[in-house]
Write an enzyme that holds these catalytic residues in place. Structure first.
Site, PDB file in Angstrom:
ATOM      1  N   ASP A   1       1.973  10.663 -12.799  1.00 51.86           N
ATOM      2  CA  ASP A   1       1.674  10.238 -14.158  1.00 51.86           C
ATOM      3  C   ASP A   1       2.891  10.660 -15.001  1.00 51.86           C
ATOM      4  O   ASP A   1       3.690  11.493 -14.549  1.00 51.86           O
ATOM      5  CB  ASP A   1       0.396  10.958 -14.612  1.00 51.86           C
ATOM      6  CG  ASP A   1       0.091  10.754 -16.074  1.00 51.86           C
ATOM      7  OD1 ASP A   1       0.002   9.595 -16.495  1.00 51.86           O
ATOM      8  OD2 ASP A   1      -0.055  11.761 -16.794  1.00 51.86           O
ATOM      9  N   LEU A   2       3.043  10.109 -16.171  1.00 51.91           N
ATOM     10  CA  LEU A   2       4.225  10.468 -16.982  1.00 51.91           C
ATOM     11  C   LEU A   2       3.897  11.495 -18.068  1.00 51.91           C
ATOM     12  O   LEU A   2       4.269  12.665 -17.978  1.00 51.91           O
ATOM     13  CB  LEU A   2       4.818   9.205 -17.622  1.00 51.91           C
ATOM     14  CG  LEU A   2       6.039   9.437 -18.512  1.00 51.91           C
ATOM     15  CD1 LEU A   2       7.236   9.919 -17.712  1.00 51.91           C
ATOM     16  CD2 LEU A   2       6.406   8.145 -19.256  1.00 51.91           C
ATOM     17  N   ASP A   3       3.149  11.045 -19.099  1.00 49.73           N
ATOM     18  CA  ASP A   3       2.860  11.912 -20.245  1.00 49.73           C
ATOM     19  C   ASP A   3       2.024  13.111 -19.811  1.00 49.73           C
ATOM     20  O   ASP A   3       0.915  12.949 -19.298  1.00 49.73           O
ATOM     21  CB  ASP A   3       2.080  11.126 -21.317  1.00 49.73           C
ATOM     22  CG  ASP A   3       2.928  10.025 -21.945  1.00 49.73           C
ATOM     23  OD1 ASP A   3       4.085  10.296 -22.267  1.00 49.73           O
ATOM     24  OD2 ASP A   3       2.414   8.910 -22.107  1.00 49.73           O
TER      25      ASP A   3
ATOM     26  N   SER B   1       1.666   5.236 -14.930  1.00 49.55           N
ATOM     27  CA  SER B   1       1.401   5.685 -16.301  1.00 49.55           C
ATOM     28  C   SER B   1       0.718   4.602 -17.120  1.00 49.55           C
ATOM     29  O   SER B   1       0.997   3.413 -16.948  1.00 49.55           O
ATOM     30  CB  SER B   1       2.731   6.060 -16.968  1.00 49.55           C
ATOM     31  OG  SER B   1       2.576   6.220 -18.354  1.00 49.55           O
ATOM     32  N   ALA B   2      -0.151   5.039 -18.041  1.00 50.29           N
ATOM     33  CA  ALA B   2      -0.798   4.098 -18.967  1.00 50.29           C
ATOM     34  C   ALA B   2       0.161   3.650 -20.062  1.00 50.29           C
ATOM     35  O   ALA B   2      -0.116   2.691 -20.780  1.00 50.29           O
ATOM     36  CB  ALA B   2      -2.014   4.757 -19.593  1.00 50.29           C
TER      37      ALA B   2
ATOM     38  N   LYS C   1      -6.009  11.331 -23.587  1.00 56.00           N
ATOM     39  CA  LYS C   1      -4.968  11.449 -22.560  1.00 56.00           C
ATOM     40  C   LYS C   1      -5.205  10.437 -21.441  1.00 56.00           C
ATOM     41  O   LYS C   1      -6.309  10.349 -20.897  1.00 56.00           O
ATOM     42  CB  LYS C   1      -4.945  12.875 -21.999  1.00 56.00           C
ATOM     43  CG  LYS C   1      -4.343  13.857 -22.990  1.00 56.00           C
ATOM     44  CD  LYS C   1      -4.166  15.227 -22.390  1.00 56.00           C
ATOM     45  CE  LYS C   1      -3.503  16.153 -23.394  1.00 56.00           C
ATOM     46  NZ  LYS C   1      -3.459  17.532 -22.905  1.00 56.00           N
TER      47      LYS C   1
ATOM     48  N   GLU D   1      -1.661  14.220 -11.900  1.00 56.41           N
ATOM     49  CA  GLU D   1      -2.242  13.754 -13.174  1.00 56.41           C
ATOM     50  C   GLU D   1      -2.637  14.914 -14.083  1.00 56.41           C
ATOM     51  O   GLU D   1      -3.057  15.954 -13.600  1.00 56.41           O
ATOM     52  CB  GLU D   1      -3.532  12.966 -12.881  1.00 56.41           C
ATOM     53  CG  GLU D   1      -3.446  11.489 -13.072  1.00 56.41           C
ATOM     54  CD  GLU D   1      -3.261  11.017 -14.502  1.00 56.41           C
ATOM     55  OE1 GLU D   1      -3.451  11.796 -15.441  1.00 56.41           O
ATOM     56  OE2 GLU D   1      -2.929   9.839 -14.681  1.00 56.41           O
ATOM     57  N   ASP D   2      -2.516  14.693 -15.396  1.00 57.66           N
ATOM     58  CA  ASP D   2      -2.956  15.723 -16.357  1.00 57.66           C
ATOM     59  C   ASP D   2      -4.222  15.314 -17.106  1.00 57.66           C
ATOM     60  O   ASP D   2      -4.693  16.076 -17.949  1.00 57.66           O
ATOM     61  CB  ASP D   2      -1.856  16.026 -17.392  1.00 57.66           C
ATOM     62  CG  ASP D   2      -1.697  14.900 -18.395  1.00 57.66           C
ATOM     63  OD1 ASP D   2      -1.726  13.716 -17.970  1.00 57.66           O
ATOM     64  OD2 ASP D   2      -1.563  15.180 -19.592  1.00 57.66           O
TER      65      ASP D   2
ATOM     66  N   THR E   1       5.172  14.586 -23.707  1.00 59.04           N
ATOM     67  CA  THR E   1       5.061  13.643 -24.823  1.00 59.04           C
ATOM     68  C   THR E   1       3.688  13.695 -25.482  1.00 59.04           C
ATOM     69  O   THR E   1       3.499  13.107 -26.549  1.00 59.04           O
ATOM     70  CB  THR E   1       5.305  12.199 -24.331  1.00 59.04           C
ATOM     71  OG1 THR E   1       4.728  12.096 -23.043  1.00 59.04           O
ATOM     72  CG2 THR E   1       6.765  11.864 -24.290  1.00 59.04           C
TER      73      THR E   1
ATOM     74  N   LYS F   1      -6.933   3.477 -16.671  1.00 59.67           N
ATOM     75  CA  LYS F   1      -7.574   4.618 -16.025  1.00 59.67           C
ATOM     76  C   LYS F   1      -8.891   4.882 -16.767  1.00 59.67           C
ATOM     77  O   LYS F   1      -8.916   4.729 -17.990  1.00 59.67           O
ATOM     78  CB  LYS F   1      -6.672   5.867 -16.130  1.00 59.67           C
ATOM     79  CG  LYS F   1      -5.297   5.703 -15.491  1.00 59.67           C
ATOM     80  CD  LYS F   1      -4.388   6.859 -15.885  1.00 59.67           C
ATOM     81  CE  LYS F   1      -2.961   6.633 -15.403  1.00 59.67           C
ATOM     82  NZ  LYS F   1      -2.015   7.663 -15.854  1.00 59.67           N
TER      83      LYS F   1
END
Ligand code: B16
Ligand code: MG
Length: 218
Positions: free
Chosen positions: A10-12, A115-116, A46, A170-171, A18, A146
């Site tokens: 995942d990114l953020d 990522s979303a 998130k 994932e966060d 971010t 997601k």
């Protein structure tokens, strides 16, 4: 028997911090509608797409907008968010991200992004890590958000790996559910209580080794 062939990130909140900028941008926008967005409510945003995040916030204040208004406010939020991340560089990567990407690359483990965020390709460039990824699937590429597993399943397909041989980092709880539903090995990055549905939990990438990643498959 399953074995480690790929990792999808995942990114953020996993690679780059971010989340705080998303929060500032949503918080300020919510105020335009006299809605107070608490940090607790923000947790629920998130991993959620831009449009769904706006609708969640509007619901908090019982507001209903037309489709044109929704598009307008999504654009307002994103313009503010882009201003906030304009000066972003590799310094904003989370601890040990470069080390773990190098470790995977050196050991021929495939690397993907799931990522979303529709800003994901831009952020990968800004933080100078785009070159690590054989697959980038983001909010521009999926129909279902997601906790639907589409974003990760597309990534696995592009990387040509079976989900059972792939770790998803994932966060967000929605992202963990997406990974579990898709048949991936889910690793929650962050608060283990919040991410209690993850198969495994880590605080961040500090100290993570290839052996510890491989052991998740035994
Ligand atoms: P954008 P992730 C998600 O990214 C964020 O967690 C979420 O807060 C944001 O609303 C969503 O991306 C959409 O982002 O407005 O940039 O398209 O965690 O899935 O990498
Ligand atoms: Mg995230």
């Amino acid at each position: 028997m399953s074995k480690l062939e790929a990792c999808i990130f995942d990114l953020d909140g996993v690679l780059v911090d971010t989340a705080k900028y998303h929060y500032t941008a949503w918080h300020d926008l919510a105020q335009e509608f006299d809605i107070e967005l608490t940090t607790e409510e923000n947790e629920k945003l998130k991993g959620v797409s831009r449009r769904d995040s706006l609708i969640h916030i509007l619901n908090l204040g019982g507001k209903v907008l037309t489709e044109d208004e929704i598009n307008h406010w999504c654009e307002v939020k994103n313009t503010h968010y882009l201003e906030l991340i304009a000066g972003m560089d590799a310094d904003e990567l989370l601890p040990d991200v470069i080390r773990i990407l190098d470790l995977l690359k050196d050991n021929a483990i495939k690397i993907g992004l799931g990522s979303a965020s529709k800003n994901a390709p831009f952020i990968l460039e800004k933080t100078n890590i785009a070159h690590y990824f054989q697959s980038v699937v983001c909010g521009l590429d999926v129909i279902n958000s997601k906790p639907h597993p589409e974003v990760f399943l597309k990534g696995a397909e592009q990387l040509d790996v079976d989900p059972s041989n792939c770790i998803v980092f994932e966060d967000s709880i929605k992202g963990i559910i997406a990974a579990n539903t898709g048949g991936f090995i889910s690793v929650g990055v962050g608060d283990p209580e919040e991410l209690n549905q993850a198969a495994h939990n880590i605080k961040d990438f500090t100290g993570l080794t290839l052996k510890s990643l491989q052991s998740l498959f035994s």
